[in-house]
Design a protein around this motif. Structure first.
Motif, PDB file in Angstrom:
ATOM      1  N   LEU A 213       0.803  -1.226   0.000  1.00 42.31           N
ATOM      2  CA  LEU A 213       0.000   0.000   0.000  1.00 42.31           C
ATOM      3  C   LEU A 213       0.831   1.270   0.000  1.00 42.31           C
ATOM      4  CD1 LEU A 213      -2.692  -0.724   2.771  1.00 42.31           C
ATOM      5  CD2 LEU A 213      -2.971  -0.978   0.311  1.00 42.31           C
ATOM      6  N   LEU A 214       2.042   1.195   0.541  1.00 40.68           N
ATOM      7  CA  LEU A 214       2.735   2.410   0.962  1.00 40.68           C
ATOM      8  C   LEU A 214       3.024   3.380  -0.170  1.00 40.68           C
ATOM      9  CD1 LEU A 214       5.172   0.876   3.611  1.00 40.68           C
ATOM     10  CD2 LEU A 214       3.058   2.157   4.008  1.00 40.68           C
ATOM     11  N   GLN A 215       3.534   2.889  -1.279  1.00 38.42           N
ATOM     12  CA  GLN A 215       3.905   3.805  -2.354  1.00 38.42           C
ATOM     13  C   GLN A 215       2.689   4.520  -2.926  1.00 38.42           C
ATOM     14  OE1 GLN A 215       5.601   2.048  -5.918  1.00 38.42           O
ATOM     15  NE2 GLN A 215       6.849   3.865  -6.296  1.00 38.42           N
TER      16      GLN A 215
ATOM     17  N   THR B  50      -7.212  -1.496  -4.662  1.00 39.86           N
ATOM     18  CA  THR B  50      -8.573  -1.162  -4.234  1.00 39.86           C
ATOM     19  C   THR B  50      -8.551  -0.569  -2.833  1.00 39.86           C
ATOM     20  OG1 THR B  50      -9.453  -2.961  -5.579  1.00 39.86           O
ATOM     21  CG2 THR B  50     -10.880  -2.090  -3.852  1.00 39.86           C
ATOM     22  N   THR B  51      -7.755  -1.167  -1.954  1.00 42.23           N
ATOM     23  CA  THR B  51      -7.665  -0.683  -0.570  1.00 42.23           C
ATOM     24  C   THR B  51      -7.043   0.701  -0.516  1.00 42.23           C
ATOM     25  OG1 THR B  51      -7.450  -2.969   0.193  1.00 42.23           O
ATOM     26  CG2 THR B  51      -6.771  -1.233   1.720  1.00 42.23           C
ATOM     27  N   SER B  52      -5.980   0.907  -1.279  1.00 44.31           N
ATOM     28  CA  SER B  52      -5.322   2.213  -1.317  1.00 44.31           C
ATOM     29  C   SER B  52      -6.261   3.295  -1.836  1.00 44.31           C
ATOM     30  CB  SER B  52      -4.066   2.140  -2.196  1.00 44.31           C
ATOM     31  OG  SER B  52      -3.501   3.412  -2.385  1.00 44.31           O
ATOM     32  N   THR B  53      -7.009   2.976  -2.884  1.00 41.72           N
ATOM     33  CA  THR B  53      -7.957   3.950  -3.444  1.00 41.72           C
ATOM     34  C   THR B  53      -9.027   4.315  -2.426  1.00 41.72           C
ATOM     35  OG1 THR B  53      -7.584   3.144  -5.701  1.00 41.72           O
ATOM     36  CG2 THR B  53      -9.643   4.336  -5.279  1.00 41.72           C
TER      37      THR B  53
ATOM     38  N   ARG C 128     -18.481   5.318   7.093  1.00 39.87           N
ATOM     39  CA  ARG C 128     -18.409   4.894   5.703  1.00 39.87           C
ATOM     40  C   ARG C 128     -18.064   3.400   5.699  1.00 39.87           C
ATOM     41  NH1 ARG C 128     -14.890   8.009   1.129  1.00 39.87           N
ATOM     42  NH2 ARG C 128     -16.181   9.678   2.013  1.00 39.87           N
ATOM     43  N   ARG C 129     -18.703   2.657   4.814  1.00 33.28           N
ATOM     44  CA  ARG C 129     -18.448   1.213   4.732  1.00 33.28           C
ATOM     45  C   ARG C 129     -18.002   0.866   3.322  1.00 33.28           C
ATOM     46  NH1 ARG C 129     -21.723  -3.620   3.867  1.00 33.28           N
ATOM     47  NH2 ARG C 129     -23.563  -2.298   3.521  1.00 33.28           N
ATOM     48  N   VAL C 130     -16.871   0.165   3.242  1.00 34.97           N
ATOM     49  CA  VAL C 130     -16.336  -0.271   1.953  1.00 34.97           C
ATOM     50  C   VAL C 130     -16.065  -1.769   2.032  1.00 34.97           C
ATOM     51  CG1 VAL C 130     -14.452  -0.066   0.288  1.00 34.97           C
ATOM     52  CG2 VAL C 130     -15.292   1.977   1.473  1.00 34.97           C
ATOM     53  N   VAL C 131     -16.633  -2.514   1.094  1.00 35.12           N
ATOM     54  CA  VAL C 131     -16.419  -3.955   1.003  1.00 35.12           C
ATOM     55  C   VAL C 131     -15.541  -4.230  -0.216  1.00 35.12           C
ATOM     56  CG1 VAL C 131     -17.511  -6.216   0.841  1.00 35.12           C
ATOM     57  CG2 VAL C 131     -18.685  -4.347   2.045  1.00 35.12           C
ATOM     58  N   VAL C 132     -14.428  -4.906  -0.004  1.00 32.33           N
ATOM     59  CA  VAL C 132     -13.482  -5.170  -1.092  1.00 32.33           C
ATOM     60  C   VAL C 132     -13.840  -6.507  -1.733  1.00 32.33           C
ATOM     61  CG1 VAL C 132     -11.062  -5.459  -1.711  1.00 32.33           C
ATOM     62  CG2 VAL C 132     -11.705  -3.876   0.125  1.00 32.33           C
ATOM     63  N   PRO C 133     -14.216  -6.506  -3.013  1.00 36.19           N
ATOM     64  CA  PRO C 133     -14.619  -7.755  -3.669  1.00 36.19           C
ATOM     65  C   PRO C 133     -13.477  -8.776  -3.728  1.00 36.19           C
ATOM     66  CG  PRO C 133     -15.241  -5.840  -4.978  1.00 36.19           C
ATOM     67  CD  PRO C 133     -14.329  -5.350  -3.899  1.00 36.19           C
ATOM     68  N   ALA C 134     -13.838 -10.040  -3.542  1.00 41.08           N
ATOM     69  CA  ALA C 134     -12.922 -11.177  -3.695  1.00 41.08           C
ATOM     70  C   ALA C 134     -11.766 -11.172  -2.696  1.00 41.08           C
ATOM     71  CB  ALA C 134     -12.372 -11.239  -5.126  1.00 41.08           C
ATOM     72  N   ALA C 135     -11.813 -10.321  -1.693  1.00 40.78           N
ATOM     73  CA  ALA C 135     -10.754 -10.279  -0.684  1.00 40.78           C
ATOM     74  C   ALA C 135     -11.239 -10.946   0.597  1.00 40.78           C
ATOM     75  CB  ALA C 135     -10.342  -8.839  -0.395  1.00 40.78           C
ATOM     76  N   GLY C 136     -10.281 -11.391   1.403  1.00 45.32           N
ATOM     77  CA  GLY C 136     -10.588 -12.000   2.682  1.00 45.32           C
ATOM     78  C   GLY C 136     -10.226 -11.079   3.829  1.00 45.32           C
TER      79      GLY C 136
ATOM     80  N   GLY D 192     -12.819  -7.247   3.566  1.00 41.86           N
ATOM     81  CA  GLY D 192     -13.012  -8.099   2.408  1.00 41.86           C
ATOM     82  C   GLY D 192     -14.351  -8.809   2.470  1.00 41.86           C
ATOM     83  N   GLU D 193     -14.944  -9.050   1.310  1.00 40.14           N
ATOM     84  CA  GLU D 193     -16.259  -9.693   1.305  1.00 40.14           C
ATOM     85  C   GLU D 193     -16.203 -11.121   1.833  1.00 40.14           C
ATOM     86  OE1 GLU D 193     -18.087 -10.291  -2.461  1.00 40.14           O
ATOM     87  OE2 GLU D 193     -16.274 -11.049  -3.436  1.00 40.14           O
ATOM     88  N   ASN D 194     -15.003 -11.715   1.857  1.00 41.17           N
ATOM     89  CA  ASN D 194     -14.841 -13.079   2.354  1.00 41.17           C
ATOM     90  C   ASN D 194     -14.066 -13.121   3.668  1.00 41.17           C
ATOM     91  OD1 ASN D 194     -16.104 -14.160  -0.021  1.00 41.17           O
ATOM     92  ND2 ASN D 194     -14.168 -13.847  -1.110  1.00 41.17           N
TER      93      ASN D 194
END
Length: 304
Positions: free
Chosen positions: A59-61, A286-289, A268-276, A247-249
């Motif tokens: 994520l850092l960069q 996706t997480t960085s954004t 605010r709620r964000v669910v990351v698709p296909a992530a655990g 993550g959604e999983n």
């Protein structure tokens, strides 16, 4: 345990040591490009149980490229940060322990150090979310926002709790020496690792990370992970802009449990698709954004 996909530090990311009142902590610092907006609030990222600062390498960069300094630490007694028990106490002042209030105090001091007079965005992954919550509720530090990343409202349950109870039993039954971590690794963590983690360098890192950590720290933080109370109501009253991201999983705290917590917090709620349980590793872009968008929105509101 959270497992980074790679260990090479991206350009602009450097290992540093932060001197704190109890002693130093190891950190990674991502520096923004030259000419960036120096007014953006910095961010502090806190890892979860058996994790470390390396969990956020991916994520850092991208987080720093928009012009924001980002720092992630090894909590005391984790990997490259010495444990509380390695320091001589100041006369009349007991050393902190590994319970949530002490770790929350450390994170608060990190935020104050990194912020240098500016509010700080605070992110806690898993157990790190419980620690970050403690920072908000019991320590005086100015925060621009709080993100609970795959973290829950209280004690861990389900299969995740069963795994942690196994580690507690193994740590409690062994001799109180660093050698017990070697047995813990060989008996409970090494089996099948080559299949799960094909990169030999990452496998060696995971072993070194565990063996370099404090057995006392692993035991006490595990106990708190299994017994933490639900403080969602208190956090809702704290008036800190909050995001719940998972993550959604996710197989630690359930997605439904985290969604309910977000509703109670008005977050605010964000669910990351296909992530655990580790979207910081599994879906870093996706997480960085999501983090950058949330932080920018928080700062825009603060400037009105």
């Amino acid at each position: 345990m959270s497992t980074p996909q790679f260990l090479t530090l991206p350009p602009g990311v450097f290992p540093v040591e932060l001197p704190l009142s109890h002693g130093p902590v190891a950190a990674l610092r991502a520096t923004p490009p030259s000419g960036s907006n120096p007014e953006l609030c910095p961010a502090v990222l806190v890892h979860g149980y058996t994790g470390s600062k390396e969990d956020f390498i991916a994520l850092l960069q991208s987080l720093a490229q928009v012009g924001r300094e980002v720092v992630t630490i090894d909590l005391p007694g984790t990997y490259r940060s010495p444990g509380f028990e390695t320091f001589a106490p100041t006369p009349g002042t007991p050393l902190p322990d590994y319970r949530l209030p002490s770790l929350g105090m450390v994170v608060a001091e990190v935020c104050d150090t990194v912020g240098a007079g500016r509010p700080t965005h605070l992110v806690g992954h898993s157990m790190g979310g419980l620690i970050a919550r403690e920072t908000v509720l019991t320590h005086s530090t100015e925060l621009a926002s709080l993100t609970l990343l795959c973290s829950g409202p209280g004690a861990l349950g389900g299969q995740g709790a069963a795994r942690v109870r196994m580690l507690v039993a193994a740590l409690s039954a062994a001799d109180p020496t660093p050698g017990r971590l070697r047995g813990l690794w060989e008996e409970h963590m090494a089996d099948g690792l080559e299949t799960r983690v094909p990169d030999a360098q990452v496998r060696a890192f995971l072993r070194d990370r565990l063996l370099s950590s404090s057995p006392e720290g692993l035991l006490r933080t595990a106990e708190d992970l299994l017994s933490a109370t639900n403080r969602t109501g208190e956090l809702a009253d704290a008036d800190v802009p909050t995001m719940v991201l998972y993550g959604e999983n996710d197989d630690a705290w359930s997605p439904a449990e985290q969604a309910e917590m977000a509703d109670r917090l008005g977050a605010r709620r964000v669910v990351v698709p296909a992530a655990g349980h580790s979207p910081n590793v599994e879906a870093p872009e996706t997480t960085s954004t999501a983090l950058t968008s949330f932080w920018n929105d928080c700062e825009s509101v603060g400037q009105r």
